[in-house]
Scaffold this motif. Sequence first.
Motif, PDB file in Angstrom:
ATOM      1  N   ASN A 262       0.828  -1.211   0.000  1.00 41.45           N
ATOM      2  CA  ASN A 262       0.000   0.000   0.000  1.00 41.45           C
ATOM      3  C   ASN A 262       0.859   1.256   0.000  1.00 41.45           C
ATOM      4  N   ALA A 263       1.959   1.237   0.748  1.00 36.94           N
ATOM      5  CA  ALA A 263       2.862   2.397   0.767  1.00 36.94           C
ATOM      6  C   ALA A 263       3.504   2.593  -0.604  1.00 36.94           C
ATOM      7  N   ASN A 264       3.870   1.503  -1.268  1.00 41.81           N
ATOM      8  CA  ASN A 264       4.435   1.615  -2.616  1.00 41.81           C
ATOM      9  C   ASN A 264       3.444   2.296  -3.561  1.00 41.81           C
ATOM     10  N   MET A 265       2.177   1.899  -3.464  1.00 39.60           N
ATOM     11  CA  MET A 265       1.164   2.455  -4.362  1.00 39.60           C
ATOM     12  C   MET A 265       0.852   3.903  -4.002  1.00 39.60           C
ATOM     13  N   ALA A 266       0.816   4.208  -2.712  1.00 43.33           N
ATOM     14  CA  ALA A 266       0.581   5.601  -2.300  1.00 43.33           C
ATOM     15  C   ALA A 266       1.716   6.499  -2.786  1.00 43.33           C
TER      16      ALA A 266
ATOM     17  N   ALA B 145     -11.266  12.163  -5.795  1.00 44.91           N
ATOM     18  CA  ALA B 145     -11.787  10.869  -5.360  1.00 44.91           C
ATOM     19  C   ALA B 145     -10.945   9.785  -6.009  1.00 44.91           C
ATOM     20  N   LEU B 146     -10.724   8.709  -5.274  1.00 44.46           N
ATOM     21  CA  LEU B 146      -9.946   7.582  -5.787  1.00 44.46           C
ATOM     22  C   LEU B 146     -10.913   6.537  -6.338  1.00 44.46           C
ATOM     23  N   VAL B 147     -10.774   6.215  -7.631  1.00 45.85           N
ATOM     24  CA  VAL B 147     -11.602   5.180  -8.242  1.00 45.85           C
ATOM     25  C   VAL B 147     -10.797   3.884  -8.206  1.00 45.85           C
ATOM     26  N   ALA B 148     -11.208   2.952  -7.343  1.00 48.63           N
ATOM     27  CA  ALA B 148     -10.466   1.717  -7.124  1.00 48.63           C
ATOM     28  C   ALA B 148     -11.107   0.585  -7.898  1.00 48.63           C
ATOM     29  N   PHE B 149     -10.357  -0.007  -8.803  1.00 48.78           N
ATOM     30  CA  PHE B 149     -10.900  -1.100  -9.595  1.00 48.78           C
ATOM     31  C   PHE B 149      -9.791  -2.063  -9.973  1.00 48.78           C
ATOM     32  N   GLY B 150     -10.097  -3.003 -10.876  1.00 48.85           N
ATOM     33  CA  GLY B 150      -9.221  -4.120 -11.102  1.00 48.85           C
ATOM     34  C   GLY B 150      -9.565  -5.190 -10.074  1.00 48.85           C
ATOM     35  N   GLY B 151      -9.004  -6.372 -10.229  1.00 51.12           N
ATOM     36  CA  GLY B 151      -9.325  -7.448  -9.306  1.00 51.12           C
ATOM     37  C   GLY B 151      -8.959  -7.137  -7.873  1.00 51.12           C
ATOM     38  N   ALA B 152      -7.886  -6.343  -7.655  1.00 52.80           N
ATOM     39  CA  ALA B 152      -7.412  -6.080  -6.296  1.00 52.80           C
ATOM     40  C   ALA B 152      -7.569  -4.633  -5.859  1.00 52.80           C
TER      41      ALA B 152
ATOM     42  N   ALA C 157       3.516   6.017  -5.430  1.00 50.49           N
ATOM     43  CA  ALA C 157       3.354   6.173  -6.876  1.00 50.49           C
ATOM     44  C   ALA C 157       2.326   7.259  -7.181  1.00 50.49           C
ATOM     45  N   ILE C 158       1.246   7.308  -6.416  1.00 55.32           N
ATOM     46  CA  ILE C 158       0.236   8.358  -6.620  1.00 55.32           C
ATOM     47  C   ILE C 158       0.813   9.722  -6.259  1.00 55.32           C
ATOM     48  N   ARG C 159       1.600   9.789  -5.196  1.00 55.95           N
ATOM     49  CA  ARG C 159       2.239  11.069  -4.833  1.00 55.95           C
ATOM     50  C   ARG C 159       3.114  11.592  -5.973  1.00 55.95           C
ATOM     51  N   SER C 160       3.798  10.669  -6.662  1.00 55.15           N
ATOM     52  CA  SER C 160       4.682  11.108  -7.747  1.00 55.15           C
ATOM     53  C   SER C 160       3.901  11.724  -8.900  1.00 55.15           C
ATOM     54  N   ARG C 161       2.621  11.369  -9.054  1.00 54.14           N
ATOM     55  CA  ARG C 161       1.802  11.907 -10.144  1.00 54.14           C
ATOM     56  C   ARG C 161       0.941  13.080  -9.688  1.00 54.14           C
ATOM     57  N   THR C 162       0.927  13.345  -8.403  1.00 49.43           N
ATOM     58  CA  THR C 162       0.077  14.426  -7.888  1.00 49.43           C
ATOM     59  C   THR C 162       0.912  15.450  -7.120  1.00 49.43           C
ATOM     60  N   ILE C 163       1.295  15.127  -5.908  1.00 45.04           N
ATOM     61  CA  ILE C 163       1.987  16.090  -5.056  1.00 45.04           C
ATOM     62  C   ILE C 163       3.263  16.601  -5.719  1.00 45.04           C
ATOM     63  N   GLN C 164       4.025  15.708  -6.335  1.00 46.51           N
ATOM     64  CA  GLN C 164       5.273  16.130  -6.963  1.00 46.51           C
ATOM     65  C   GLN C 164       5.048  16.953  -8.228  1.00 46.51           C
ATOM     66  N   LYS C 165       3.812  17.014  -8.698  1.00 44.98           N
ATOM     67  CA  LYS C 165       3.465  17.852  -9.843  1.00 44.98           C
ATOM     68  C   LYS C 165       2.597  19.039  -9.428  1.00 44.98           C
TER      69      LYS C 165
ATOM     70  N   ALA D   9      -9.214   1.797  -0.008  1.00 43.23           N
ATOM     71  CA  ALA D   9      -9.495   2.621   1.173  1.00 43.23           C
ATOM     72  C   ALA D   9      -8.228   2.877   1.984  1.00 43.23           C
ATOM     73  N   GLU D  10      -7.384   1.866   2.157  1.00 42.86           N
ATOM     74  CA  GLU D  10      -6.180   2.057   2.962  1.00 42.86           C
ATOM     75  C   GLU D  10      -5.169   2.937   2.238  1.00 42.86           C
ATOM     76  N   VAL D  11      -5.059   2.819   0.922  1.00 45.78           N
ATOM     77  CA  VAL D  11      -4.163   3.693   0.163  1.00 45.78           C
ATOM     78  C   VAL D  11      -4.683   5.136   0.213  1.00 45.78           C
ATOM     79  N   ALA D  12      -5.991   5.318   0.061  1.00 47.87           N
ATOM     80  CA  ALA D  12      -6.575   6.662   0.127  1.00 47.87           C
ATOM     81  C   ALA D  12      -6.302   7.299   1.475  1.00 47.87           C
ATOM     82  N   ALA D  13      -6.400   6.523   2.559  1.00 47.01           N
ATOM     83  CA  ALA D  13      -6.149   7.065   3.897  1.00 47.01           C
ATOM     84  C   ALA D  13      -4.717   7.561   4.027  1.00 47.01           C
ATOM     85  N   MET D  14      -3.761   6.863   3.398  1.00 43.62           N
ATOM     86  CA  MET D  14      -2.369   7.299   3.442  1.00 43.62           C
ATOM     87  C   MET D  14      -2.168   8.650   2.761  1.00 43.62           C
ATOM     88  N   LEU D  15      -3.056   8.974   1.804  1.00 49.53           N
ATOM     89  CA  LEU D  15      -2.931  10.196   1.011  1.00 49.53           C
ATOM     90  C   LEU D  15      -3.864  11.303   1.485  1.00 49.53           C
TER      91      LEU D  15
END
Length: 692
Positions: A426-430, A448-455, A432-440, A461-467
């Motif tokens: 989850n930290a790895n994915m959070a 809003a985070l749209v969570a999809f795919g099999g996993a 990655a999102i920071r690199s496309r948002t906060i760093q830009k 929810a836990e990744v969103a909470a980290m952000l």
Amino acid sequence: MKTIGVDVGGTFTDLVYCDLATGVLDIHKVSTTPDDPSRGVLQGVLELCRASGVSPSEIDHVFHGTTTATNAVLEHRGVTTGMITNDGFRDVLHIGRHQRVQHYSIRQELPWQDRPLVRRRHRKTVAGRLAPPSGEEIVPLDEDAVRAAALELKAEGVSSVAICFLFSYLNTAHEDRARAIVAEVMPDAFVTTSSFVAPQFREFERFTTAALAAFIGPKVREYIARLETALRDAGITGELRIMASNGGVATAGMVAEKPTLTLLSGLAAGVLGGAWIGDLIGRDRLITFDIGGTSADIGIIVDGTFAETDARSSSIAGFPLLSPMIDIHTIGAGGGSIAHLDRGGAFRVGPRSAGAVPGPAAYGRGGTEPTVTDANLVLGRLDADDFLGGGMKLDPEAARTAVAGIAADLGLSLEEAAEGILTVINANMANAIRSRTIQKGIDPRGFALVAFGGAGPLHGAEVAAMLGIAEVIVPPYPGITSAMGLLTTDVKYDATRTQFQISTAVDLDRLNADLDTMQADLATRFAADHIDAAATRFERGGDLRYVGQGYELRVPFPQGPLDAASLAGVWEAFHARHATEYGHAFRDSPIELVNVKVTGIGQIDKLTSLRPVTGGTLSGAVVRRAPCAFRADGSLGTFDTTFYDRRRLPAGERFSGPAIVLQSDSTTVIPPGASAIVEATGSILITLGGAE
């Protein structure tokens, strides 16, 4: 109109059937067949037709997101490729540019040198030279040398050739003639030119894009032909259309000519599907978060519009790529990601994945290494008897055995190790999102985070909470959202021409003539694809920079012929875009117009809405209650957790976590302290922190 969308992932092939006239929609998943993905596609299509009570002959269109091109590049398993270029420029593909990915590292990997697309012995040079600014011929093409080079490549076992000459974006004559000669000498080879694939300046990027097309071209062409034949033999006569990386679909014929269009094909469909789901519930600032078995893919939607990559950042596996692409960031993080200790003893999760074969240990297919899926099962967040709607049984004991191994290495309990696997991934994915948002300069808390795919719904929810993101949207069919995204778009083609002009002295006649010519070419292409002219529209734009800068920003042009007044608006739009991107603008500096672009959009019938939810009562949706492990208030604990059947959840009734929502294509986790509600469109809206 009856349509099927098919998205091939690393572990599963996802399918959706939709009758656009009635709104009937059915979903299906089958295991991906890595040796030949078309087998899994055909199996899934036929099974879905049977389950939906539809004859294969009734299917009007099959929309397909393919990983063939992407995997060929990522795994460096293309064909033996040759290249013909100008005398003295044999090593453009090797030298690249002076920029290095890591400026001060002398041991960094440079893909174009460490794993070249074209081996040096297969790069041939011939006499012939064009010169800027008009592409005037100063040295005639040596046709005999071209023929001799083709004969050498044929003898060397080369099956694909890229023809790349300097300044061919200004004048295609030399490349076109060389292509004809090579095709004559090597009639069975795939032959392409840099001016056809990417008619833009920057020879390294243009040559590399052409080399990529040649490297993957035969595989893509053979795959598409094999799939078309298999579908036709199965009675499916509807047209096959392929998802392109620019966010549109293309015909099989266009993809066979320009295989680079399909790089990141399925990922683009995911962004489209996520954007469409957000639009249905009135959200237009979105982070799409697609987690499959192998990777996590992230896209950003601002005001309902997805971003496209530019010349600075368009790449695949480290190779620069001059092709219109949705801006998608991918990391090796998925349900199959393997937890391990690296050589320094640090705890890592991914990027290596168990994939489809053997898959996680819990799949019972021979996997023994601990994966993210195994960790979720150990913590009780997956139902071993109701995985994929009961279509697949999980092996809890195998999952515990796999996780126990790394738990012993770390000196942790079984549950602590499993929770640690999820925290790391989850930290790895959070990050990655920071690199496309906060760093830009983008604050993710306004999205809003749209969570999809099999996993995705397992971790969203836990990744969103980290952000600090307050809302998570889980689509009605999260596991096949990318496949649904295929049904929400149009046919889309792009045309580009390099045209250096300065804002202080613009040749309007030349500018408008080029734009009109490109638009006419695209209109001809749409006519060949049997798309009515009334259903097409065109968007114009250009790549601009300040004089002296090295890279450009894309700016839209107004419709109709450009004049001095409309150009003034274009220059102002560039200043504003520059200020947004970099925090400042140089309004007194002249602007250079580098490339002009036309995007053609051919509108086709597509999915526009979903049937309203007709679920029962909240109590009637309860499957069972069982203990699940979660980290709350800084410590790991066991919580009594309610499991719900998503098909029976009512709309408009809020329920609190911890809760697990089960459905055939994914599992959604609502952690302690969060609550959720099913929207009328069927999406679950998770609110973090208990806020409503």
